[in-house]
Design a protein around this motif. Structure first.
Motif, mmCIF file in Angstrom:
data_model
loop_
_atom_site.group_PDB
_atom_site.id
_atom_site.type_symbol
_atom_site.label_atom_id
_atom_site.label_comp_id
_atom_site.label_asym_id
_atom_site.label_seq_id
_atom_site.Cartn_x
_atom_site.Cartn_y
_atom_site.Cartn_z
ATOM 1 N N GLU A 430 -16.002 -12.169 42.925
ATOM 2 C CA GLU A 430 -16.030 -11.118 41.914
ATOM 3 C C GLU A 430 -15.245 -9.909 42.386
ATOM 4 N N ARG A 433 -11.846 -10.805 41.705
ATOM 5 C CA ARG A 433 -11.511 -11.103 40.305
ATOM 6 C C ARG A 433 -11.482 -9.853 39.454
ATOM 7 N N ILE A 437 -8.586 -8.726 36.775
ATOM 8 C CA ILE A 437 -8.750 -8.715 35.317
ATOM 9 C C ILE A 437 -8.451 -7.320 34.768
ATOM 10 N N ARG A 441 -5.611 -6.316 32.095
ATOM 11 C CA ARG A 441 -5.896 -5.616 30.838
ATOM 12 C C ARG A 441 -5.069 -4.345 30.738
ATOM 13 N N LYS A 444 -1.536 -5.191 29.930
ATOM 14 C CA LYS A 444 -1.431 -5.598 28.528
ATOM 15 C C LYS A 444 -1.398 -4.388 27.622
ATOM 16 N N GLU A 445 -2.266 -3.417 27.946
ATOM 17 C CA GLU A 445 -2.297 -2.199 27.130
ATOM 18 C C GLU A 445 -0.957 -1.494 27.180
ATOM 19 N N SER A 448 1.496 -3.303 25.078
ATOM 20 C CA SER A 448 1.378 -3.104 23.622
ATOM 21 C C SER A 448 1.817 -1.705 23.241
ATOM 22 N N GLU B 16 -14.261 -13.554 27.404
ATOM 23 C CA GLU B 16 -14.351 -12.155 26.996
ATOM 24 C C GLU B 16 -13.240 -11.811 26.021
ATOM 25 N N ASP B 18 -11.250 -8.398 24.824
ATOM 26 C CA ASP B 18 -11.138 -7.020 25.282
ATOM 27 C C ASP B 18 -10.508 -6.125 24.207
ATOM 28 N N ASN B 20 -7.677 -4.951 23.976
ATOM 29 C CA ASN B 20 -6.306 -5.275 23.563
ATOM 30 C C ASN B 20 -6.261 -6.372 22.522
ATOM 31 N N ASP B 22 -7.138 -9.458 23.215
ATOM 32 C CA ASP B 22 -6.970 -10.758 23.873
ATOM 33 C C ASP B 22 -8.325 -11.390 24.100
ATOM 34 N N LEU B 24 -9.939 -14.018 26.636
ATOM 35 C CA LEU B 24 -9.600 -14.649 27.908
ATOM 36 C C LEU B 24 -10.798 -15.396 28.467
ATOM 37 N N VAL B 26 -12.568 -15.796 31.539
ATOM 38 C CA VAL B 26 -12.484 -14.944 32.732
ATOM 39 C C VAL B 26 -13.232 -15.505 33.951
ATOM 40 N N SER B 80 -16.594 -2.283 30.772
ATOM 41 C CA SER B 80 -15.616 -1.428 30.104
ATOM 42 C C SER B 80 -14.510 -2.313 29.558
ATOM 43 N N LYS B 81 -13.911 -1.880 28.500
ATOM 44 C CA LYS B 81 -12.770 -2.589 27.909
ATOM 45 C C LYS B 81 -13.113 -3.955 27.329
ATOM 46 N N VAL B 82 -14.402 -4.271 27.250
ATOM 47 C CA VAL B 82 -14.766 -5.565 26.662
ATOM 48 C C VAL B 82 -15.503 -5.291 25.360
ATOM 49 N N TYR B 110 -25.853 -10.292 31.852
ATOM 50 C CA TYR B 110 -24.457 -9.901 32.003
ATOM 51 C C TYR B 110 -24.196 -8.524 31.413
ATOM 52 N N SER B 115 -21.618 -7.737 35.745
ATOM 53 C CA SER B 115 -20.943 -8.603 36.713
ATOM 54 C C SER B 115 -21.528 -9.994 36.590
ATOM 55 N N PRO B 116 -20.679 -11.011 36.624
ATOM 56 C CA PRO B 116 -21.214 -12.370 36.463
ATOM 57 C C PRO B 116 -22.070 -12.849 37.640
#
Lengths: 635, 351
Positions: A430, A433, A437, A441, A444-445, A448, B16, B18, B20, B22, B24, B26, B80-82, B110, B115-116
């Protein structure tokens, strides 16, 4: 005034009046000159009127009188609105003459002197001749064939018509010479060998058509490319070359696909389509050049194959039948034979039908059993796999069975330890990861956002293109009008300088503006003064009234006060008189100024000299009259 | 869920969506093969242009059951962002209720922790111990969720009341291991309807023929074709033109059942079917009988038919029947046809 006179004299000279060089103002114009000028002007304005009038005054007084009257009449006919009579010409005064001449000169039609002496290069002359000829031809209106006059034969007859026959031309690409490196040989070819455009076409008539067509195609291609680039090319964000190459590959692919699908075998196609596909495949063969003919057969459709097959079968059957038929002669035998054949064929047919039925039943049965077998197989496989797994687990359990308690504990601890480890690993993963991620993101922002930006910029570019287009059109229009106006300007007469006039006019206008300002200033000053005067007079009156009362109150008692009161009254009286005198003086001065001005104007009228002349003329007329009377009495 | 069964729960994955836009994939544990990942992404409503939001969907692919729970991220959150996320649990067994409950717990974990890892802890606890703490007071126990309950969770009465006597077509198709395709534009209705159909053949208790949520893609259709008989649910209306995929087509919103040309001959029905149909309708209409009782009634009748068939096989060698033997009994043609195909389905036919 001098400017005006100069303009008038110049115009009169142009009309044809012989004005001497020293004469440069209307004051110096004699009666004869005036009459000549007016007559010439009238003649130009309206030739009918002026024809009867002489340009010079005759000697006889009565004749002069008559001429004056008719001239006045002519001027009034032309449209002069002011007071006019014989006296204007015989006993002229400056202001009247000036207004009359100005009116006449304005009435003169605008003459356009032909621009004869321009830069007379040969090409300019030629172009002017071409322009004149074209103008004349365009001015001639189209007339139906039956009414054509010889004037129209050249341009509108049948012989002048040619059908639009176009031939390809080759031009050296002069526009892009700077971009591409021409080979030296190509350049030499273009320079030495390539015939001019007029010689490239087979007939004279097709030159114009070919050039028009070539030009139109190039223009439309350029416009289409422009449009496409502006709409799709910019959106694709490629350079022009990349865009072109991509488009080329795309089109090639499509053509290939179309040819392939048209030539591909289709088993359900109708006969007509299969024929066309075989034609197409033959066509493709010719493209490929050398290909053996059996290749064509393999590409034919399933249908054509079966056709061929059935056809050969039919021929075989026919061949089989014909010898059978050929051998018999007698009729009865023939019929018998035919019936036998019919029966055998029917038997065969029934046999075949039953065979087919049997086969279908077998097939059905086999399908069903097949399904059953497959099902069983699948189930058994799955069962095997499951049993395998179970066996593995049981085996391991059995292995561990002897020391069951301990092993159980060990297993449990193993499992817990394994779980903890896995969780630990997950936590570590984690850590890696999550930032990745987030980074993804974030990028990507940004991407765009950039897209939005670029879209916005694209739209800006489009609007700019639009503006460019609009401004080029405007600029073209303005250039055209500019050219037109320049040609007009050149054709105007150049001997009178307009700039001097415009300069003077602008000076006069600014002078007038200044004067106006001064006048307003003076007016405002005057107003201020008047206001002050009013104020002061009022104050004076009020002060006097107050003082008067005050002193009068005390005057009853005191002798000296009474005396001072008398003095006060006298003072007030005298001052009033003074003021009055001053005002009168001012009024009188103004009157003097006005009278002086009037004297000046009257003096300009030459009244005295005119009167003397009138008296003289009167005397002359009386003499003439008496002479004429005497002549009549005699004879 | 006996202890002798090998591992049933296969994996858990996290999808997820997000800010944007997308969607994904994850995170997953332990691993998910790419093909299955594609399928899961397709089934997850987050990839479907955001039209409908399906809280819970389940399906069957390549002998794996998957259960997807989707949730919207609400404030306050550690994420955040999700905007939305889905948890996909794959397992070997069919038990939507169990996995729905589990997924809910995982979702809440979650959302709370962001966090997963915490989610994985809960999952591992369930995997190893069969129990997990849920943040509502109480805990999640695997053994609370019985597979029988899952099988019987659907409402057979609704099915019979919707189609009436035509339910016999579905019954016949299932008995003969045919291919049934069900269409409904809403996925929830589809799942609810199709999950109860295998109950009509209760003697087999085979829910592996059920593919409740399939898309018209090559991978999924290839997988579908490996099963000789199936019940497949589609949300795509184009499936009605794919006559190569079904023997029986059920248009659920219009309540129309169609039998395709190729299967008409095999599905011919006679007096026997009429009897069974009547029994089904009567049983379902009875307000006092529950769903499970209705299923039991149908099952009883099925057992009668099978017993009859078994009796026929006793006289033949190998206890396998043949068509000739059937013909000797002089059954009416429809019944004979049905028994013949039923024998094949029950693997009683001599090859």
């Amino acid at each position: 005034m001098e400017e005006v006179d100069k303009i008038l004299i110049h115009a009169l000279r142009q009309v044809g009046t012989e004005v001497a060089e020293e004469v440069d103002s209307l004051k110096q114009f004699s009666s004869e000159l005036i009459v000549e000028a007016v007559v010439r002007c009238v003649r130009v304005i309206e030739s009918g009127l002026g024809g009867a009038l002489p340009t010079s005054l005759p000697p006889g007084m009565s004749a002069r009188f008559r001429v004056g009257m008719s001239l006045a009449q002519a001027c009034q006919d032309v449209g002069y609105k002011g007071e006019i009579g014989y006296q204007t010409f015989l006993y002229s005064n400056e202001p009247e003459i000036r207004s009359l001449l100005m009116f006449l000169v304005e009435k003169l039609p605008r003459e356009r002197a032909e621009a004869s002496d321009q830069s007379a290069g040969k090409s300019a002359v030629l172009q002017r001749a071409i322009a004149a000829a074209l103008r004349a031809q365009l001015a001639a209106s189209w007339v139906p064939p039956n009414c054509r006059l010889p004037l129209h034969w050249e341009t509108q007859s049948q012989g002048a018509l040619h059908s639009l026959h176009v031939q390809p031309l080759s031009f050296p690409l002069c526009s892009k010479a700077s971009d591409r490196k021409h080979l030296k040989d190509v350049k030499d070819y273009h320079r030495d060998v390539l015939p001019p455009v007029t010689a490239q076409t087979s007939g004279h008539a097709s030159t114009a058509a070919s050039i028009l067509e070539r030009h139109a195609s190039e223009l439309s291609a350029a416009q289409e490319w422009d449009n496409e680039w502006k709409s799709q090319g910019l959106l694709s964000r490629l350079t022009p070359q990349e865009y072109c190459s991509r488009k080329l590959t795309r089109l090639r692919k499509r053509i290939e696909e179309q040819l392939r699908s048209a030539a591909a075998p289709s088993s359900e196609s109708a006969f007509a389509v299969s024929r066309s596909t075989s034609e197409l495949s033959e066509l493709l063969q010719t493209f490929r050049g050398s290909a053996p003919s059996n290749h064509v057969l393999t590409k034919g459709s399933h249908f054509t194959h079966t056709q061929k097959f059935s056809f050969t079968q039919e021929t075989a059957a026919a061949a089989a039948l014909s010898p059978v038929l050929a051998g018999r002669h007698s009729e009865g035998d023939v019929q018998l034979r035919q019936e036998e054949e019919l029966a055998s064929l029917q038997q065969q047919f029934q046999q075949l039908c039953s065979d087919v039925d049997q086969l279908t039943a077998d097939m059905k049965h086999l399908n069903v059993t097949n399904a059953q077998v497959l099902d069983e197989l699948k189930q058994r496989e799955l069962g095997n796999a499951e049993d395998d797994e179970k066996m593995q687990v049981k085996k391991k359990t059995v292995d561990l069975l002897p020391d069951a308690e301990n092993n159980l504990l060990k297993l449990q601890s193993l499992v817990e330890g394994g779980a903890k480890r896995v969780v630990n690993l997950a936590a570590q993963w984690e850590k890696h990861r999550a930032p990745l991620i987030d980074e993804y993101r974030r990028l990507k922002e940004i991407c765009s956002n950039k897209d939005l930006e670029s879209n916005r910029k694209l739209s800006e570019i489009k609007s700019l293109h639009e503006k460019i287009r609009v401004s080029t059109e405007e600029a073209k229009k303005k250039e055209e009008t500019h050219k037109q106006l320049v040609t007009e300007l050149e054709s105007l007469p150049k001997d009178v300088s307009r700039s001097a006039y415009t300069q003077r006019i602008l000076e006069i206008v600014s002078n007038i503006k200044k004067q106006k300002e001064e006048i307003t200033k003076i007016l405002s000053d005057t107003k201020e003064l008047q206001k002050e005067i009013n104020n002061l007079t009022g104050k004076l009156d009020r002060t006097f009234a107050v003082t008067d009362e005050l002193v009068f109150k005390d005057a009853k008692k005191d002798e000296s006060v009474r005396k001072s009161y008398k003095y006060l009254a006298a003072l007030h009286e005298n001052c009033n008189q003074l003021i009055q005198t001053i005002e009168d003086t001012g009024t009188i001065l103004r009157e003097i100024r006005d009278l002086e001005e009037q004297i000046e104007t009257e003096n300009g009228n030459k009244t005295v000299s005119n009167l003397e002349r009138i008296l003289d003329d009167y005397k002359a007329i009386r003499q003439e009259n008496s002479a004429l009377a005497a002549k009549i009495r005699e004879g | 869920m006996t202890a002798t069964e090998a591992q049933i729960m296969l994996s858990v994955g996290l999808i997820e969506k997000d800010v944007n836009g997308d969607t994904l994939w994850v995170w997953c544990y332990p691993s998910v093969c790419p093909e299955l990942r594609q399928v899961l992404l397709r089934k997850c409503c987050l990839t479907q242009e955001g039209r409908d939001f399906h809280t819970f969907v389940f399906g069957h692919f390549s002998r794996t059951w998957f259960y997807i729970t989707t949730a919207e991220v609400q404030e306050p959150t550690a994420l955040s962002k999700v905007t939305h996320f889905s948890i996909a649990v794959t397992a070997k067994d069919f038990n939507p209720e169990k996995y729905a409950a589990l997924s809910r717990i995982l979702c809440r974990t979650y959302t709370k922790h962001g966090s997963p890892v915490k989610m994985m802890e809960a999952y591992i606890t369930v995997l190893t111990k069969g129990i997990c703490q849920s943040d509502e007071n109480g805990s999640f126990l695997i053994k609370d969720y019985d597979v029988q309950t899952a099988y019987l969770a659907g409402s057979i009465k609704d099915v019979v009341s919707q189609f009436g006597v035509e339910t016999i077509i579905l019954y016949t198709a299932l008995m003969l291991k045919r291919r049934i395709v069900v269409y409904h534009p809403r996925v929830e209705a589809l799942l609810e309807f199709t999950r109860v159909l295998p109950a009509l053949t209760w003697h087999r208790k085979d829910w592996s023929i059920l593919h409740p949520y399939v898309h018209l893609t090559d991978a999924e259709l290839d997988d579908l074709k490996t099963c000789p008989g199936y019940v497949a649910g589609f949300v795509d209306p184009d499936v009605s033109s794919r006559s190569d995929l079904f023997d029986v087509f059920v248009n659920l919103p219009d309540a129309v059942i169609t039998v395709s040309q190729g299967a008409k001959e095999a599905m011919a029905m006679g007096k026997l079917h009429k009897d069974i149909a009547q029994l089904m309708v009567n049983s379902a209409e009875d307000a006092e009988r529950s769903d499970s009782q209705v299923i039991k009634d149908i099952s009883t009748k099925t057992q009668e038919v099978l017993a009859h068939l078994a009796a026929l096989t006793e006289t033949c060698e190998n206890s396998k029947i043949t068509l000739e033997a059937l013909k000797l009994r002089h059954f009416p043609p429809a019944t004979e046809n049905f028994l013949f195909h039923l024998a094949a389905a029950e693997q009683l036919l001599r090859i």
